[in-house]
Enzyme design. Structure first.
Site, PDB file in Angstrom:
ATOM      1  N   GLY A 247      20.764  14.512 -42.638  1.00 44.86           N
ATOM      2  CA  GLY A 247      21.507  15.619 -43.395  1.00 44.86           C
ATOM      3  C   GLY A 247      22.491  14.692 -44.151  1.00 44.86           C
ATOM      4  CB  ILE A 248      26.140  15.815 -44.516  1.00 38.16           C
ATOM      5  CG1 ILE A 248      26.040  17.134 -44.915  1.00 38.16           C
ATOM      6  CG2 ILE A 248      27.348  15.181 -45.468  1.00 38.16           C
ATOM      7  CD1 ILE A 248      27.150  18.050 -44.302  1.00 38.16           C
TER       8      ILE A 248
ATOM      9  CG  ASP B  46      24.436  12.590 -26.103  1.00 35.15           C
ATOM     10  OD1 ASP B  46      25.251  13.351 -26.712  1.00 35.15           O
ATOM     11  OD2 ASP B  46      23.483  13.077 -25.301  1.00 35.15           O
ATOM     12  CB  VAL B  47      29.240  13.092 -29.703  1.00 38.65           C
ATOM     13  CG1 VAL B  47      28.969  12.177 -30.833  1.00 38.65           C
ATOM     14  CG2 VAL B  47      28.448  14.176 -29.770  1.00 38.65           C
TER      15      VAL B  47
ATOM     16  CE1 TYR C 249      28.465  24.531 -36.838  1.00 38.42           C
ATOM     17  CE2 TYR C 249      29.129  26.268 -38.439  1.00 38.42           C
ATOM     18  CZ  TYR C 249      28.651  24.953 -38.179  1.00 38.42           C
ATOM     19  OH  TYR C 249      28.539  24.025 -39.069  1.00 38.42           O
TER      20      TYR C 249
ATOM     21  N   PRO D 116      32.357  21.634 -45.457  1.00 41.93           N
ATOM     22  CG  PRO D 116      30.871  20.327 -44.587  1.00 41.93           C
ATOM     23  CD  PRO D 116      31.976  20.798 -43.951  1.00 41.93           C
ATOM     24  N   GLY D 117      30.470  23.838 -47.247  1.00 43.52           N
ATOM     25  CA  GLY D 117      29.886  25.029 -47.313  1.00 43.52           C
ATOM     26  C   GLY D 117      28.302  24.912 -46.896  1.00 43.52           C
TER      27      GLY D 117
ATOM     28  CB  VAL E 286      25.047  21.198 -46.589  1.00 44.96           C
ATOM     29  CG1 VAL E 286      24.353  19.728 -47.286  1.00 44.96           C
ATOM     30  CG2 VAL E 286      26.271  21.127 -46.900  1.00 44.96           C
TER      31      VAL E 286
HETATM   32  N1  LIG Z   1      24.390  22.111 -43.304  1.00 43.59           N
HETATM   33  C1  LIG Z   1      25.433  22.783 -43.571  1.00 43.59           C
HETATM   34  O1  LIG Z   1      25.315  23.786 -44.212  1.00 43.59           O
HETATM   35  C2  LIG Z   1      26.734  22.361 -43.004  1.00 43.59           C
HETATM   36  C3  LIG Z   1      28.133  23.247 -43.181  1.00 43.59           C
HETATM   37  C4  LIG Z   1      29.230  23.068 -42.719  1.00 43.59           C
HETATM   38  C5  LIG Z   1      29.289  22.215 -41.906  1.00 43.59           C
HETATM   39  N2  LIG Z   1      28.358  21.247 -41.346  1.00 43.59           N
HETATM   40  C6  LIG Z   1      28.610  20.232 -40.482  1.00 43.59           C
HETATM   41  O2  LIG Z   1      28.140  19.047 -40.966  1.00 43.59           O
HETATM   42  C7  LIG Z   1      27.777  18.059 -39.968  1.00 43.59           C
HETATM   43  C8  LIG Z   1      26.535  17.514 -40.240  1.00 43.59           C
HETATM   44  O3  LIG Z   1      25.506  18.264 -40.127  1.00 43.59           O
HETATM   45  P1  LIG Z   1      24.152  18.379 -41.146  1.00 43.59           P
HETATM   46  O4  LIG Z   1      24.081  19.794 -42.022  1.00 43.59           O
HETATM   47  O5  LIG Z   1      24.076  17.173 -41.753  1.00 43.59           O
HETATM   48  O6  LIG Z   1      23.030  18.559 -39.991  1.00 43.59           O
HETATM   49  P2  LIG Z   1      22.125  17.517 -39.291  1.00 43.59           P
HETATM   50  O7  LIG Z   1      21.251  16.846 -40.321  1.00 43.59           O
HETATM   51  O8  LIG Z   1      21.531  18.434 -38.174  1.00 43.59           O
HETATM   52  O9  LIG Z   1      23.039  16.446 -38.693  1.00 43.59           O
HETATM   53  C9  LIG Z   1      23.500  16.295 -37.548  1.00 43.59           C
HETATM   54  C10 LIG Z   1      23.804  14.888 -37.208  1.00 43.59           C
HETATM   55  O10 LIG Z   1      24.504  15.062 -35.767  1.00 43.59           O
HETATM   56  C11 LIG Z   1      23.633  14.333 -34.835  1.00 43.59           C
HETATM   57  N3  LIG Z   1      23.835  14.560 -33.387  1.00 43.59           N
HETATM   58  C12 LIG Z   1      23.373  15.844 -32.959  1.00 43.59           C
HETATM   59  N4  LIG Z   1      23.602  15.976 -31.654  1.00 43.59           N
HETATM   60  C13 LIG Z   1      24.245  14.578 -31.353  1.00 43.59           C
HETATM   61  C14 LIG Z   1      24.791  14.367 -30.318  1.00 43.59           C
HETATM   62  N5  LIG Z   1      24.702  14.724 -29.067  1.00 43.59           N
HETATM   63  N6  LIG Z   1      25.240  12.888 -30.152  1.00 43.59           N
HETATM   64  C15 LIG Z   1      25.202  12.060 -31.314  1.00 43.59           C
HETATM   65  N7  LIG Z   1      24.933  12.669 -32.294  1.00 43.59           N
HETATM   66  C16 LIG Z   1      24.306  13.865 -32.601  1.00 43.59           C
HETATM   67  C17 LIG Z   1      22.253  14.157 -35.199  1.00 43.59           C
HETATM   68  O11 LIG Z   1      21.204  13.231 -34.918  1.00 43.59           O
HETATM   69  P3  LIG Z   1      20.372  13.069 -33.742  1.00 43.59           P
HETATM   70  O12 LIG Z   1      20.047  14.472 -33.410  1.00 43.59           O
HETATM   71  O13 LIG Z   1      19.639  12.120 -33.814  1.00 43.59           O
HETATM   72  O14 LIG Z   1      21.428  12.704 -32.335  1.00 43.59           O
HETATM   73  C18 LIG Z   1      22.342  14.328 -36.858  1.00 43.59           C
HETATM   74  O15 LIG Z   1      22.554  12.770 -37.122  1.00 43.59           O
HETATM   75  C19 LIG Z   1      27.816  18.927 -38.536  1.00 43.59           C
HETATM   76  O16 LIG Z   1      29.167  18.843 -37.754  1.00 43.59           O
HETATM   77  C20 LIG Z   1      27.764  20.366 -39.234  1.00 43.59           C
HETATM   78  O17 LIG Z   1      28.438  21.439 -38.428  1.00 43.59           O
HETATM   79  C21 LIG Z   1      27.193  21.415 -41.924  1.00 43.59           C
END
Ligand SMILES: NC(=O)c1ccc[n+]([C@@H]2O[C@H](COP(=O)([O-])OP(=O)(O)OC[C@H]3O[C@@H](n4cnc5c(N)ncnc54)[C@H](OP(=O)(O)O)[C@@H]3O)[C@@H](O)[C@H]2O)c1
Length: 255
Positions: A21-22, A63-64, A155, A185-186, A188
């Site tokens: 993702g991001i 792992d956070v 969430y 972010p909105g 993504v």
């Molecule tokens: N996509 C959207 O529309 C959107 C909108 C607003 C905000 N956001 C925020 O943007 C951030 C990134 O999200 P994304 O959309 O890019 O999603 P994503 O592709 O699912 O990325 C999430 C990342 O967090 C990691 N992660 C998950 N659980 C973890 C843990 N316990 N320890 C360490 N790393 C962990 C995942 O890797 P592993 O699973 O390998 O650990 C992955 O690298 C998130 O905080 C999300 O809430 C996203």
């Protein structure tokens, strides 16, 4: 509100949540621009793939939700790098819980990841940043933290807490030479939203989101949000009296 950044060449950036993702898009953008990048998440293989064999890139599994693993990664990083210029905490998850499907165990798991996970990261990086008296810290929250929305029963509150947290951090850290970024972010297109069964207005790619995020940091903004046409309408909606806000959310989402 923060210092401007005119180049990434030679800067040291730790991305927590960079396997997809991001975060993964940010890693690739920063590496292209000459930064040293540490990529962290739970799964090592995609982190190593993101490094692409570059000497400037480092894959650090953690792992956070596991405080000790975050401290171990921080120690390893501090042995390899002379300083940390920027930490971005992106690790997070989503579930589409509503009041009629409330699941306490799932709620607590999401709080552990989205909120306590960020505190675990803070515990690891704050001493380093404070000792340096320089650097930056960005917390990725969400527009879902601006106000109550359907399907965001847990969430939304975790992200609202991060919005509040970033404000307190700014007040405490900015006078100590540390920049703080609140990133909202909105929608993504990433694995996090892949299972959404509803229309996601103004959906953007992870690459576009990473570009917007980085531009916000470069410009020294505190509140970084994108895409503006969507995020600004939500911010405006939040100023309405509740009666109108609830009516509008129901009308727009159909939920
Ligand atoms: N996509 C959207 O529309 C959107 C909108 C607003 C905000 N956001 C925020 O943007 C951030 C990134 O999200 P994304 O959309 O890019 O999603 P994503 O592709 O699912 O990325 C999430 C990342 O967090 C990691 N992660 C998950 N659980 C973890 C843990 N316990 N320890 C360490 N790393 C962990 C995942 O890797 P592993 O699973 O390998 O650990 C992955 O690298 C998130 O905080 C999300 O809430 C996203």
């Amino acid at each position: 509100m923060n210092r401007k950044i005119d180049h990434w060449d030679g800067r040291h950036v730790w991305l927590i949540g960079a396997s997809s993702g991001i975060g993964a898009a940010l890693a690739s953008l920063l590496l292209e621009q000459g930064a040293h990048v540490a990529l962290s998440a739970r799964t090592l293989a995609p982190l190593e793939a993101g490094c692409g064999g570059r000497a400037r890139a480092l894959a650090l599994a953690l792992d956070v939700t596991d405080h000790a693993s975050v401290l171990r990664a921080r120690d390893e990083l501090c042995e390899c790098w002379p300083r940390i210029d920027l930490v971005l905490v992106l690790a997070g998850g989503y579930n589409d819980m509503r009041a009629d499907s409330f699941d306490l165990a799932a709620a607590n798991r999401l709080i552990d990841l989205n909120l306590r996970g960020v505190f675990n990261c803070l515990d690891a990086v704050l001493p380093v940043l404070l000792k340096q008296g320089a650097g930056g810290l960005g917390i990725v929250a969400s527009v879902a933290g601006y106000g109550g929305l359907p399907k965001a029963l847990v969430y939304g509150p975790t992200k609202a807490a991060l919005i509040n947290l970033s404000e307190s951090l700014y007040l405490d850290l900015q006078p100590r030479g540390i920049d703080v970024y609140q990133i909202n972010p909105g929608f993504v297109d990433t694995p996090l939203t892949a299972a959404n069964d509803f229309n996601m207005p103004a959906l953007m790619t992870a690459d576009a989101a990473a570009w917007e995020l980085l531009r916000g940091v470069e410009r020294g903004q505190f509140h970084i949000h994108f895409p503006k046409r969507f995020t600004n309408s939500l911010r405006l909606a939040r100023l309405l009296p509740y009666r109108l806000y609830f009516w509008l959310v129901r009308k727009v989402t159909g939920l």
